[in-house]
Scaffold this motif. Structure first.
Motif, PDB file in Angstrom:
ATOM      1  N   ILE A 319       8.508   4.324 -24.764  1.00 52.34           N
ATOM      2  CA  ILE A 319       7.968   2.971 -24.878  1.00 52.34           C
ATOM      3  C   ILE A 319       8.245   2.417 -26.152  1.00 52.34           C
ATOM      4  CG2 ILE A 319       6.158   1.392 -24.358  1.00 52.34           C
ATOM      5  CD1 ILE A 319       5.165   3.303 -22.273  1.00 52.34           C
ATOM      6  N   GLY A 320       8.948   1.645 -26.500  1.00 51.13           N
ATOM      7  CA  GLY A 320       9.575   1.206 -27.655  1.00 51.13           C
ATOM      8  C   GLY A 320      10.383   2.454 -28.257  1.00 51.13           C
ATOM      9  N   SER A 321      10.062   2.850 -29.340  1.00 52.32           N
ATOM     10  CA  SER A 321      10.432   4.105 -30.100  1.00 52.32           C
ATOM     11  C   SER A 321       9.596   5.416 -30.102  1.00 52.32           C
ATOM     12  CB  SER A 321      10.624   3.715 -31.556  1.00 52.32           C
ATOM     13  OG  SER A 321       9.383   3.502 -32.178  1.00 52.32           O
ATOM     14  N   SER A 322       8.409   5.183 -29.172  1.00 56.37           N
ATOM     15  CA  SER A 322       7.660   6.280 -29.001  1.00 56.37           C
ATOM     16  C   SER A 322       7.768   7.023 -27.861  1.00 56.37           C
ATOM     17  CB  SER A 322       5.873   5.703 -28.896  1.00 56.37           C
ATOM     18  OG  SER A 322       5.857   4.886 -30.289  1.00 56.37           O
ATOM     19  N   PHE A 323       7.670   8.629 -27.944  1.00 61.61           N
ATOM     20  CA  PHE A 323       7.838   9.464 -26.811  1.00 61.61           C
ATOM     21  C   PHE A 323       6.264   9.029 -25.953  1.00 61.61           C
ATOM     22  CE2 PHE A 323      10.730  12.428 -29.090  1.00 61.61           C
ATOM     23  CZ  PHE A 323      11.686  12.453 -27.729  1.00 61.61           C
ATOM     24  N   VAL A 324       6.445   8.839 -24.768  1.00 61.02           N
ATOM     25  CA  VAL A 324       5.412   8.942 -23.854  1.00 61.02           C
ATOM     26  C   VAL A 324       5.286  10.136 -23.053  1.00 61.02           C
ATOM     27  CG1 VAL A 324       5.119   6.599 -23.988  1.00 61.02           C
ATOM     28  CG2 VAL A 324       6.378   7.421 -22.248  1.00 61.02           C
ATOM     29  N   SER A 325       6.586  10.662 -22.701  1.00 61.11           N
ATOM     30  CA  SER A 325       6.487  11.942 -21.767  1.00 61.11           C
ATOM     31  C   SER A 325       7.838  12.674 -22.336  1.00 61.11           C
ATOM     32  CB  SER A 325       6.630  11.595 -20.622  1.00 61.11           C
ATOM     33  OG  SER A 325       6.572  12.731 -19.769  1.00 61.11           O
ATOM     34  N   GLN A 326       7.531  13.716 -22.772  1.00 62.98           N
ATOM     35  CA  GLN A 326       8.648  14.572 -23.150  1.00 62.98           C
ATOM     36  C   GLN A 326       8.992  15.651 -22.255  1.00 62.98           C
ATOM     37  OE1 GLN A 326       8.226  16.225 -27.290  1.00 62.98           O
ATOM     38  NE2 GLN A 326      10.358  16.727 -27.276  1.00 62.98           N
ATOM     39  N   ASP A 327      10.234  16.101 -21.856  1.00 66.05           N
ATOM     40  CA  ASP A 327      10.617  16.987 -20.990  1.00 66.05           C
ATOM     41  C   ASP A 327      10.105  17.029 -19.652  1.00 66.05           C
ATOM     42  OD1 ASP A 327      12.187  18.195 -22.947  1.00 66.05           O
ATOM     43  OD2 ASP A 327      10.490  19.575 -23.704  1.00 66.05           O
ATOM     44  N   LEU A 328       9.963  15.846 -19.212  1.00 71.64           N
ATOM     45  CA  LEU A 328       9.377  15.398 -17.857  1.00 71.64           C
ATOM     46  C   LEU A 328      10.122  16.076 -16.596  1.00 71.64           C
ATOM     47  CD1 LEU A 328       7.313  13.906 -16.227  1.00 71.64           C
ATOM     48  CD2 LEU A 328       8.707  11.871 -15.921  1.00 71.64           C
ATOM     49  N   ASP A 329       9.602  17.105 -15.898  1.00 77.18           N
ATOM     50  CA  ASP A 329      10.028  17.879 -14.727  1.00 77.18           C
ATOM     51  C   ASP A 329       9.254  17.556 -13.525  1.00 77.18           C
ATOM     52  OD1 ASP A 329      11.051  19.467 -13.159  1.00 77.18           O
ATOM     53  OD2 ASP A 329      10.572  21.438 -14.074  1.00 77.18           O
ATOM     54  N   LEU A 330       9.725  16.704 -12.843  1.00 77.31           N
ATOM     55  CA  LEU A 330       8.849  16.271 -11.547  1.00 77.31           C
ATOM     56  C   LEU A 330       8.851  17.179 -10.619  1.00 77.31           C
ATOM     57  CD1 LEU A 330      10.212  12.608 -10.911  1.00 77.31           C
ATOM     58  CD2 LEU A 330       8.095  13.302 -12.049  1.00 77.31           C
ATOM     59  N   SER A 331       9.686  17.950 -10.431  1.00 77.18           N
ATOM     60  CA  SER A 331       9.740  19.328  -9.460  1.00 77.18           C
ATOM     61  C   SER A 331       8.716  20.394  -9.748  1.00 77.18           C
ATOM     62  CB  SER A 331      11.031  19.880  -9.193  1.00 77.18           C
ATOM     63  OG  SER A 331      11.706  20.490 -10.488  1.00 77.18           O
ATOM     64  N   THR A 332       8.538  20.459 -10.975  1.00 82.52           N
ATOM     65  CA  THR A 332       7.293  21.521 -11.199  1.00 82.52           C
ATOM     66  C   THR A 332       6.135  20.995 -11.034  1.00 82.52           C
ATOM     67  OG1 THR A 332       8.795  22.185 -13.211  1.00 82.52           O
ATOM     68  CG2 THR A 332       6.193  22.685 -13.388  1.00 82.52           C
ATOM     69  N   ARG A 333       5.683  19.537 -11.064  1.00 83.93           N
ATOM     70  CA  ARG A 333       4.569  18.953 -10.771  1.00 83.93           C
ATOM     71  C   ARG A 333       4.434  19.184  -9.106  1.00 83.93           C
ATOM     72  NH1 ARG A 333       2.446  15.618 -14.604  1.00 83.93           N
ATOM     73  NH2 ARG A 333       3.600  15.469 -16.683  1.00 83.93           N
ATOM     74  N   PHE A 334       5.352  19.465  -8.298  1.00 85.30           N
ATOM     75  CA  PHE A 334       5.110  19.195  -7.114  1.00 85.30           C
ATOM     76  C   PHE A 334       5.642  20.447  -6.163  1.00 85.30           C
ATOM     77  CE2 PHE A 334       5.672  14.786  -7.974  1.00 85.30           C
ATOM     78  CZ  PHE A 334       4.073  14.342  -7.853  1.00 85.30           C
ATOM     79  N   GLN A 335       5.479  21.747  -7.247  1.00 86.70           N
ATOM     80  CA  GLN A 335       5.720  23.040  -6.510  1.00 86.70           C
ATOM     81  C   GLN A 335       7.303  23.173  -5.899  1.00 86.70           C
ATOM     82  OE1 GLN A 335       2.718  21.467  -5.230  1.00 86.70           O
ATOM     83  NE2 GLN A 335       2.089  22.377  -7.319  1.00 86.70           N
ATOM     84  N   GLY A 336       8.247  22.366  -6.672  1.00 84.98           N
ATOM     85  CA  GLY A 336       9.594  22.597  -6.207  1.00 84.98           C
ATOM     86  C   GLY A 336      10.045  21.349  -5.168  1.00 84.98           C
ATOM     87  N   HIS A 337       9.172  20.458  -4.794  1.00 83.60           N
ATOM     88  CA  HIS A 337       9.625  19.516  -3.993  1.00 83.60           C
ATOM     89  C   HIS A 337      10.433  18.490  -4.739  1.00 83.60           C
ATOM     90  CE1 HIS A 337       7.699  21.187  -0.430  1.00 83.60           C
ATOM     91  NE2 HIS A 337       6.538  21.337  -0.915  1.00 83.60           N
ATOM     92  N   LEU A 338      11.247  18.141  -4.394  1.00 85.67           N
ATOM     93  CA  LEU A 338      11.966  16.825  -4.868  1.00 85.67           C
ATOM     94  C   LEU A 338      11.616  15.725  -3.888  1.00 85.67           C
ATOM     95  CD1 LEU A 338      15.586  18.176  -5.283  1.00 85.67           C
ATOM     96  CD2 LEU A 338      13.900  18.121  -6.988  1.00 85.67           C
ATOM     97  N   ALA A 339      12.082  14.636  -4.523  1.00 87.48           N
ATOM     98  CA  ALA A 339      11.891  13.103  -3.753  1.00 87.48           C
ATOM     99  C   ALA A 339      10.511  12.867  -3.330  1.00 87.48           C
ATOM    100  CB  ALA A 339      12.716  13.026  -2.407  1.00 87.48           C
ATOM    101  N   THR A 340       9.585  13.092  -4.377  1.00 87.33           N
ATOM    102  CA  THR A 340       8.362  13.051  -3.952  1.00 87.33           C
ATOM    103  C   THR A 340       7.593  11.889  -5.167  1.00 87.33           C
ATOM    104  OG1 THR A 340       7.922  15.455  -3.563  1.00 87.33           O
ATOM    105  CG2 THR A 340       5.913  14.146  -4.160  1.00 87.33           C
ATOM    106  N   ALA A 341       7.068  10.962  -4.713  1.00 88.29           N
ATOM    107  CA  ALA A 341       6.442   9.831  -5.384  1.00 88.29           C
ATOM    108  C   ALA A 341       5.621  10.089  -6.432  1.00 88.29           C
ATOM    109  CB  ALA A 341       5.967   8.709  -4.259  1.00 88.29           C
ATOM    110  N   TYR A 342       5.776   9.562  -7.753  1.00 95.08           N
ATOM    111  CA  TYR A 342       4.806   9.911  -8.552  1.00 95.08           C
ATOM    112  C   TYR A 342       4.653   8.623  -9.533  1.00 95.08           C
ATOM    113  CZ  TYR A 342       3.196  12.433 -12.991  1.00 95.08           C
ATOM    114  OH  TYR A 342       2.447  12.790 -13.965  1.00 95.08           O
ATOM    115  N   PHE A 343       3.631   8.617 -10.295  1.00 99.07           N
ATOM    116  CA  PHE A 343       3.549   7.379 -11.210  1.00 99.07           C
ATOM    117  C   PHE A 343       2.807   7.766 -12.442  1.00 99.07           C
ATOM    118  CE2 PHE A 343      -0.341   6.741  -8.647  1.00 99.07           C
ATOM    119  CZ  PHE A 343      -1.422   6.271  -9.663  1.00 99.07           C
TER     120      PHE A 343
END
Length: 823
Positions: A319-343
């Protein structure tokens, strides 16, 4: 017998049940204002204003009906066809059954009804004690959406006309918001942390965007929201592409759900256009105009419909020039599931710029280079005074009753408080007089100032050979204790006050806002830069104050304000074409001096019309050097640095590669040139999509050779074609995609001088009409300048520009070079 309260509750239960179509909400009111009949939009019924008259308290009923042909047909256009008009403070009272967060949606569309031209209406709107709108004057179909927390009782929505005006509204919605939609916590950044207390915040929806997908209307959203396409917000559309896989979307247990965002939002995304180069390293960026001085809740929606397998794609979010999330990996958050909604929710610091940018880009740790975003919401948060807009005061409502004891208590309390205030002022004033008598000297400034001043006590006079910090007391006196009536501008650093020193010198005083995103670094940079330079096209720094934890800069006062103000701001005076050219030429001289007049180039980094000031003679001076940076070393081509600047003016190459050169200023100046010609904002989201970004829109017309079709109407028929052609070619060169293809500021300066010559007189032996760089065609000496060498004539110009020519007209110098007798 049924009591009144029971009867009212029963009536409202029936009304709610009759309105409920789609998702059930405890409180659900839809009013078609000014209408005698209900209308249905999608699955929502807006009841007639007459049926809902029990909610309204107003001095008179003025129900306006438009000419149906004046309304542009659309899905929700029916609610824009009628309106209720208010000549005085008026309000709607909605009984609230369930406490908690509620949406308020206000629909406005201006049309003419009898003697009421709604385009000229100006009014404020309040929700209980929250200012929703202040001196608002809608010019086209507008829906304002707010989210407020109601703890008990009724919801009051008050409309208050501005002086000598009236108010109106076409439709109103009040709907319960699911408790899970806005949680109490969000992430902070810059500095990082946790923000608690969102439940109690009033919010205004600034934008709700469906990345990579089409418009999602209230018909397709279970909560009646509208999600617009992101196309007009992309800073560089060619860097992005889209993907759609709506059926694949899944909602996790206990996380995002269809109320968070519909499947049509999570099932589309905008991603990096990196198919041809797997090692691509750039960001996809969106920019959004916002109001300064507020914090914002930013909600980012992600759903990995991009990856073909889990644990491979990591990317960064900014956001702007600030990192708000670095190396975001969505599949790790959902035990390997893809296409999972997240906010993800983030709360910004108080915003000091006129825009917010959001970017996604690749991570070096990812298996392949890609990044994406599915949706985004930006919501303004109320400030400490409970306002979402302006500084309006809730009007005293006709017929309202106050407790007599409360009135007496408040009156007595106010009298006592006033007495205490006078006592405190007296003591403070006495203490300051003692301090002033005891203080005979100022602390010398730690850098060599270009401007020189002498002091005696709090008296400041121009002309001495000494340079000093200015004491806070002197600044306070000069600005009448920072009187708000003396505010002449508000910028990223803070407010600017008009002031007058004790010797009569008028000054502009910029006082740093401690909550601003700009701070000590910008303060020091401004002092260091302006203390080294003296040029009549750069605003002079008189002094500074750093007492009492203040950061205050004192400049020479520019009586005619900003260039922006004369083009489309509050200043009513329209500039002639000659005046505009001379202002551009003056600004170019100032920037050229920055780039060449010192041992190392200085890059301004925030060139825009708001930072070009005009004195009493309409001579231009470049201002605001808080973001300036020294250029690369002799053996370097650029400076690697975080991206800073203003949305709409940013050099896309600098933004993409984070490599700064003088040509970044040239790009920004090219945007200013089109701004000067067209007299419109560089970003205007209210315009059709192809017109939102001024630089892109103007370039299309320039490349078609039809720039005359979009110029400021006040200039039509007043610009000579050759002058406009040369001016357009110069702006086009400045906006070249790559810095190496852009001219230097010296080249820009000479071409603008030539455009002025073409406007004022016909030059003998006029060069080829289609020349892009007339300098090379006018004389051998000037041609050598473009090849990187300096001719004797050019050397004289360089020396003169650095020494500011001592008042010698640059037009005369230029004339000697291009006219035969000057050779």
């Amino acid at each position: 017998m049924m009591g009144f309260a029971d009867l009212r509750f029963f009536i409202w239960v029936l009304l709610i049940l009759s309105l409920a179509k789609g998702l059930y909400a405890v409180d659900r009111y839809y009013i078609n204002c000014g209408s005698s009949s209900d209308v249905i939009v999608g699955n929502i019924t807006y009841v007639s204003d007459r049926s809902a008259s029990r909610f309204i308290t107003t001095s008179q009923d003025i129900l306006a009906d438009s000419n149906l042909n004046s309304i542009t047909p659309s899905e929700d256009s029916q609610v824009f066809r009628t309106a209720r008009i208010f000549n005085g403070p008026s309000r709607y009272t909605f009984p609230i059954t369930q406490s908690g967060r509620h949406w308020i949606r206000l629909h406005f569309f201006p049309f003419i009804y009898q003697n009421y031209n709604m385009s000229s209406a100006s009014f404020s709107v309040f929700s209980d004690r929250t200012t929703l709108l202040s001196d608002f004057s809608p010019q086209n179909a507008t829906v304002k959406e707010y989210s407020v927390n109601i703890t008990n009782g009724d919801l009051l929505i008050t409309f208050s006309p501005s002086t000598n005006s009236f108010a109106y509204v076409n439709a109103i919605e009040v709907v319960s918001v699911p408790d899970t939609l806005i949680t109490d916590d969000a992430s902070l950044y810059n500095p990082s942390g946790v923000y608690s207390g969102l439940v109690n915040q009033a919010l205004e929806t600034v934008v709700r965007v469906n990345m990579g997908g089409p418009l999602v209307s209230l018909v397709n959203d279970t909560l009646g929201r509208t999600w617009i396409s992101d196309s007009s917000f992309l800073i560089q559309p060619n860097l992005a592409t889209t993907i759609s896989n709506i059926p694949a979307v899944r909602y996790p247990e206990g996380g995002a759900n269809p109320e968070t965002a519909p499947q049509t939002v999570y099932g589309t995304c905008r991603k990096m256009n990196s198919a041809s180069d797997p090692s691509s390293n750039f960001n996809v960026t969106w920019g959004f105009p916002v109001d300064q001085g507020f914090r914002y809740l930013i909600r980012l929606h992600f759903c990995d419909i991009v990856s073909t397998s889990a644990y491979q794609l990591l990317f960064n979010v900014y956001i702007g020039s600030s990192f708000v999330s670095q190396d975001l990996d969505l599949s790790t958050r959902f035990q390997g599931h893809l296409a999972t909604a997240y906010f993800m929710d983030f709360v910004t610091p108080s915003v000091s710029a006129s825009n917010i940018t959001v970017s996604v880009g690749p991570s070096p740790r990812s298996s392949y280079s890609d990044a994406f975003l599915n949706g985004l919401e930006i919501m303004k948060m109320n400030n400490s005074e409970g306002r979402l807009a302006g500084a309006s005061i809730l009007p005293t409502f006709p017929g309202s009753k106050l407790n007599v004891g409360m009135i007496v208590g408040v009156s007595v309390g106010a009298a006592v408080a006033l007495l205490m205030v006078f006592l405190i002022i007296f003591l403070v004033h006495r203490r300051r007089r003692i301090e002033r008598l005891n203080s005979k000297t100022w602390i010398p400034i730690s850098v060599t100032m270009g401007s020189k001043y002498s002091t005696t006590g709090t008296n400041i006079s121009v002309g001495s050979n000494m340079s000093y910090r200015i004491p806070f007391l002197a600044v306070q006196e000069a600005t009448n204790n920072f009187d708000e009536n003396g505010v002449i501008g508000v910028g990223g650093f803070g407010k600017v006050y008009k002031g007058e020193l004790s010797d009569g010198t008028k000054v502009a005083v910029k006082r740093g806002n401690p909550r601003s995103q700009q701070g000590l670094a910008e303060f020091r940079t401004e002092i260091e830069m302006l203390s080294q330079f003296r040029h009549r096209h750069l605003v002079s720094l008189i002094g500074y104050c750093d007492e009492k934890n203040e950061m205050i800069l004192v400049y020479e006062y520019m009586v005619n304000g900003t260039l922006k103000g004369h083009l489309y701001g509050s200043n009513p005076r329209s500039l002639s074409w000659k005046e505009r050219l001379e202002i551009c030429i003056g600004s170019a001289r100032g920037l050229h001096y920055l780039h060449t007049g010192y041992a190392k180039a200085v890059i301004h980094r925030d060139v825009k019309s708001a930072n070009i000031l005009v004195d009493e003679n309409f001579m231009a001076k470049v201002a605001d050097f808080g973001l300036s940076k020294t250029g690369p070393e002799i053996d370097q081509t650029h400076v690697s640095t975080a991206v800073k600047g203003s949305f709409g003016y940013l050099d896309p190459e600098y933004f993409r590669r984070q490599q700064l050169t003088e040509k970044s200023d040239v790009y920004s100046f090219g945007v200013v040139l089109f701004e000067v010609l067209c007299a419109r904002p560089v970003i205007d989201p209210s315009l059709p999509r192809e017109m939102v970004n001024l630089a892109e829109w103007a370039m299309k017309w320039q490349k078609k050779g039809q720039l005359d079709q979009i110029i400021d109407p006040s200039l039509v028929g007043k610009i000579k074609p050759d002058s406009l052609r040369k001016y357009g070619e110069t702006a086009e060169k400045c906006l070249a995609e790559y810095g190496v293809d852009r001219p230097s500021m010296g080249d820009v300066l000479w071409n603008l001088e030539y455009a002025l010559q073409l406007q004022e007189a016909v030059v003998d032996n006029d060069p080829e009409e289609n020349s892009t760089n007339v300098i090379g065609e006018l004389s051998p000496q000037v041609g050598e300048f473009n090849n990187g060498e300096t001719s004797p004539s050019m050397a004289r110009f360089e020396t003169s520009s650095v020494d500011d020519l001592s008042g010698v007209s640059m037009s005369r110098v230029f004339s000697q070079l291009i006219k035969s007798e000057g050779r």
